[in-house]
Design a protein around this motif. Sequence first.
Motif, PDB file in Angstrom:
ATOM      1  N   TYR A   1       0.841  -1.203   0.000  1.00 16.03           N
ATOM      2  CA  TYR A   1       0.000   0.000   0.000  1.00 16.03           C
ATOM      3  C   TYR A   1       0.874   1.251   0.000  1.00 16.03           C
ATOM      4  CZ  TYR A   1      -3.715   3.259   1.265  1.00 16.03           C
ATOM      5  OH  TYR A   1      -4.610   4.296   1.269  1.00 16.03           O
TER       6      TYR A   1
ATOM      7  N   ILE B   1       2.786   1.792  -3.410  1.00 11.36           N
ATOM      8  CA  ILE B   1       1.917   2.162  -4.528  1.00 11.36           C
ATOM      9  C   ILE B   1       1.428   3.600  -4.408  1.00 11.36           C
ATOM     10  CG2 ILE B   1      -0.310   1.695  -5.636  1.00 11.36           C
ATOM     11  CD1 ILE B   1       0.133  -1.252  -4.825  1.00 11.36           C
TER      12      ILE B   1
ATOM     13  N   ILE C   1      -6.478   1.813  -8.809  1.00 15.29           N
ATOM     14  CA  ILE C   1      -5.931   0.547  -8.320  1.00 15.29           C
ATOM     15  C   ILE C   1      -7.048  -0.410  -7.909  1.00 15.29           C
ATOM     16  CG2 ILE C   1      -4.538  -0.542  -6.511  1.00 15.29           C
ATOM     17  CD1 ILE C   1      -2.894   0.906  -8.612  1.00 15.29           C
TER      18      ILE C   1
ATOM     19  N   ILE D   1      -7.623  -4.592  -6.498  1.00 14.73           N
ATOM     20  CA  ILE D   1      -6.919  -5.691  -5.834  1.00 14.73           C
ATOM     21  C   ILE D   1      -7.741  -6.972  -5.948  1.00 14.73           C
ATOM     22  CG2 ILE D   1      -5.807  -6.481  -3.710  1.00 14.73           C
ATOM     23  CD1 ILE D   1      -4.706  -3.808  -4.527  1.00 14.73           C
TER      24      ILE D   1
ATOM     25  N   TRP E   1      -6.169  -5.056   3.427  1.00 16.31           N
ATOM     26  CA  TRP E   1      -6.235  -4.036   2.373  1.00 16.31           C
ATOM     27  C   TRP E   1      -7.260  -2.953   2.744  1.00 16.31           C
ATOM     28  CZ3 TRP E   1      -2.591  -3.161  -0.849  1.00 16.31           C
ATOM     29  CH2 TRP E   1      -1.858  -4.181  -1.467  1.00 16.31           C
TER      30      TRP E   1
ATOM     31  N   VAL F   1      -8.008   0.798   1.137  1.00 21.83           N
ATOM     32  CA  VAL F   1      -8.503   0.469  -0.199  1.00 21.83           C
ATOM     33  C   VAL F   1     -10.022   0.415  -0.173  1.00 21.83           C
ATOM     34  CG1 VAL F   1      -8.556  -1.295  -2.010  1.00 21.83           C
ATOM     35  CG2 VAL F   1      -6.407  -0.785  -0.834  1.00 21.83           C
TER      36      VAL F   1
ATOM     37  N   THR G   1      -2.349 -12.286  -3.603  1.00 20.71           N
ATOM     38  CA  THR G   1      -3.137 -11.094  -3.891  1.00 20.71           C
ATOM     39  C   THR G   1      -2.447 -10.347  -5.014  1.00 20.71           C
ATOM     40  OG1 THR G   1      -4.126  -9.089  -2.939  1.00 20.71           O
ATOM     41  CG2 THR G   1      -1.954  -9.705  -2.117  1.00 20.71           C
ATOM     42  N   GLU G   2      -3.235  -9.905  -6.018  1.00 24.58           N
ATOM     43  CA  GLU G   2      -2.663  -9.274  -7.196  1.00 24.58           C
ATOM     44  C   GLU G   2      -3.152  -7.834  -7.299  1.00 24.58           C
ATOM     45  OE1 GLU G   2      -3.895 -11.874 -10.314  1.00 24.58           O
ATOM     46  OE2 GLU G   2      -2.470 -13.462  -9.777  1.00 24.58           O
ATOM     47  N   ILE G   3      -2.244  -6.958  -7.712  1.00 23.39           N
ATOM     48  CA  ILE G   3      -2.534  -5.524  -7.784  1.00 23.39           C
ATOM     49  C   ILE G   3      -2.617  -5.115  -9.248  1.00 23.39           C
ATOM     50  CG2 ILE G   3      -1.704  -3.239  -7.129  1.00 23.39           C
ATOM     51  CD1 ILE G   3      -0.069  -4.809  -4.904  1.00 23.39           C
TER      52      ILE G   3
ATOM     53  N   TYR H   1      -3.701  -2.041 -12.247  1.00 25.61           N
ATOM     54  CA  TYR H   1      -3.868  -0.615 -12.539  1.00 25.61           C
ATOM     55  C   TYR H   1      -4.851  -0.466 -13.687  1.00 25.61           C
ATOM     56  CZ  TYR H   1      -2.765   4.219 -13.796  1.00 25.61           C
ATOM     57  OH  TYR H   1      -2.850   5.558 -14.070  1.00 25.61           O
TER      58      TYR H   1
ATOM     59  N   GLU I   1      -1.859  -6.017 -14.482  1.00 27.96           N
ATOM     60  CA  GLU I   1      -1.297  -6.527 -13.227  1.00 27.96           C
ATOM     61  C   GLU I   1       0.126  -6.017 -13.080  1.00 27.96           C
ATOM     62  OE1 GLU I   1       0.263 -10.629 -11.138  1.00 27.96           O
ATOM     63  OE2 GLU I   1      -1.030 -10.780 -12.901  1.00 27.96           O
TER      64      GLU I   1
ATOM     65  N   TRP J   1       1.738  -6.242  -9.784  1.00 30.38           N
ATOM     66  CA  TRP J   1       2.393  -6.772  -8.581  1.00 30.38           C
ATOM     67  C   TRP J   1       1.608  -7.978  -8.097  1.00 30.38           C
ATOM     68  CZ3 TRP J   1       4.035  -2.847  -4.206  1.00 30.38           C
ATOM     69  CH2 TRP J   1       4.896  -3.462  -3.305  1.00 30.38           C
TER      70      TRP J   1
END
Length: 887
Positions: A107, A110, A121, A123, A136, A141, A167-169, A171, A196, A198
């Motif tokens: 967190y 980013i 963003i 998640i 999160w 978030v 867990t995938e981040i 944009y 994706e 991260w």
Amino acid sequence: MITSKQIRQMWLDFFKSKGHLVVPSKSLIPVNDPSLLWINSGVATLKDYFSGKKIPPSKRITNSQKSIRTNDIENVGVTARHHTFFEMLGNFSIGDYFKKEAIEFGYEFIFNVLKLPKEKIYITYFVEDIDTYNYWIKNGVDPSHMIKGTRETNFWDLGQGPCGPDTEIFYDRGIKYDSRGIELLINDIENDRYIEIWNIVFSQFNNDGENNYTELATKNIDTGAGLERITSIMQDAPTNFDTDLFLPIIHEVEKLTTFKYDINNYFIKDSTQEKINTYFKIIADHIRASVNAINDGVTPSNIGRGYIIRRLIRRSYRAGISLGIKEQSFLYSLVKIVKDSLIYDIDIKKVSNVIKNEENLFAKTIKEGEKLLEHEISKNGNITMEIAFKMFGTYGFPIELTNEILQEKGIKLDLAEFDKYLKIHQEKSKKTDEIGMDKVINSLAVVPDYVSEFIGYDYLKSKSKILYLLSEEKQLKKVTNKNDISYLILDKTPFYATSGGQNHDYGYMMQNGNKIEVLDIFKDKYWNHVHKVRGVIDSSLPIECFVDKEKRLGFARGHSSTHLMYHALRETYPNEIIEQLGSNISYDHFTFDFGLDHKPTKIECQNIEKIMRSYIKMHAKRNYIVTSIKQAQDMGAWMTIEESEYHDANKVRVVEFENITKDLCGGTHIENSGLIEDFKITSVDSKGTNVYRLRVITSKESVKKYLLNQIKEKQTLLKTLIKNNQNFKSNYSKDYPKELPNDNLLLEELLKKYDDIEVDIRNDYKNLLKAKQNEDIDLSTYKSILINNIDTYIIENSDPILLKKAVVQLREKNPLALIIGISNLQNNNYFIMLASKKYDSTIYFKKMQEIFDTKGGGNKIVSQGSLISQLTTSDLIAKIQKEVLNA
């Protein structure tokens, strides 16, 4: 605009501030990991730490690891984010922090470091992992930006072993990349909108192989963030190729062609420009992978990694042809721009030469190959696999490249059929080693379990029972031909099998009066010792084993020395993380590979030798401790051996040299450090970027033999140098000891004395050279003559240095003349030099090579070399004038 280099550094600096140790990127070539063709992720170089094989230098680690993945090369240049070479940013916890801290770090990086807008963003998380969801949300978030994932999308599991949710981040790049919304993420649909950047894996459970999961006592964090993807977002680029990691390369390629790369075509989607863009992308991607792989030691070839690099170079070369690039070789000229776009130390000259040679080789074959394809297509409208295989075998065409050419023409090729042809070819040639395959002993399948005991730690001979006598294909009862090769598994054996860097023992066996030659000893999948032997054998009778005592002692000295030297290296470089990257221990020497940010200097090597000799004087007692990996870690043991050496985690062997070091090791060792006797580093070689190999000998006799040989060579060299330089310095000693000392340290001192004399001679020569460079030359003493209407100077001087100076000055003063300089050295050996600003000196030099025994070369302006002739100088000049200049 923020640069990729800044982003990489921001990542490393951020996690360093969170207590992570920054480790440099490792070589793309895996070390002691046959399961990987390439290093393909950030965690790949850290596997030994996560498995417990090695003690990590820190429980928190961060890196930016260069990686290669080549499973679908054909997609490179077609998609927006697919690459062969890429960098993976990672932060890792090895039994330290877990979900809460990992998510807090994510967190903060980013939103506070990259400063990405929160509304962009999204998640994803594993639906059963409520803790991750809550962490999160707690950090800030928006719950509407949290997307539930399934076991298929958000649970990392490779079968038996550690596993866990991730867990995938993502944009969100906005509606201009895809009008569809969040359903793209919810339904896991491939798209260019939600990127994706991260992935954080929580290694939380152990899978017993039957999908029964239990909590791990020690939990880990493994993450990966793509530098290329983050850079494309931070630079607002339509694709990864439109960033500062690729555009400088693309712009360099543009200078070689009339075509231009168009970033905006991502939105315009002109089909013609799309093809053009694809060619630029292929070159930019493939040259990055090729440069870095070659720099790490890969050479283009027809097997393994070399085949992949050959394929990348040839695919990008053909993309250059499609862009209308006319140069026979052009890829090599991109090496510097690749280096400038990254942070790695790249040997530009070495890599450029390798790529240029590969381009030139391909250029010679591509025309013939394509001509053959066109001929076959025009004849039949198609081509057979027989022809396609001929393209591979005869013309060096990768089958994938042939397939691509045919696809462009709308012709399909069954690649599965190619595999059949390859197998037939291998069987016919019976040269499996040439295609990178090891011979398989199929008969070992009859061995059900671990049945053989190694007793070689305590005994060098035994009377053993034969459990299995095998050919390559079946079990045997007897071998009756003394020249036949077979394989033995015994109930007990004193022979050490190759493992842990140590090569197998030497020796022989006896049965019924027959001497049996031992050719090799290796371990099967159950760690049984398999003896490859030659001779007459009866499986029903006992067999006697005899290990070569002297060679075993050599192995023991070498193996013990690797462990002690590893400790000496850590003392020599206290501020560096010294990692053993491999060793090869023979009975008469050993090599040791390790990582360092510079090549070890002569003084540093002498310091390592000094430390090792202090260990030898200690006569430190060697102890064996059999324990578990956990207890070995607790006692501070270094884990530097191959995984196969401790397949049973509850029964490992620690080798301790009292008051020096403790190491996990299954090798054979001396009883105390004094038995090493002596220690000498004989060479230091580079094995890739920041990887160096020490070659070492031990024992008084081996070191003495080496030093005496070095002294002999040095004396010969000094005699030559003194003879050649006595005209300007006469006080160098020519007197050598009639009897050399018997002590190795005194021999070392004598060798150092000779080294100092050599330095003095060479320094004096340099000073003489400088003095002569400043001497004035009276050019008026040299007169020209007209030969074939060319104003020609033929000059001589007994001193080659002054001759060179005279020739150069005459050329500058008389640019329309041809100047030939001759210096009579000794033993019928002449130095010659030709120079002119108007006439091509190489033409005359080649004529000399046709007439005399001449070596050398040059360019149009100046050529020089040596000439051997029995003639006097005046007769030589007359012959040159008659047969070279008047010809």
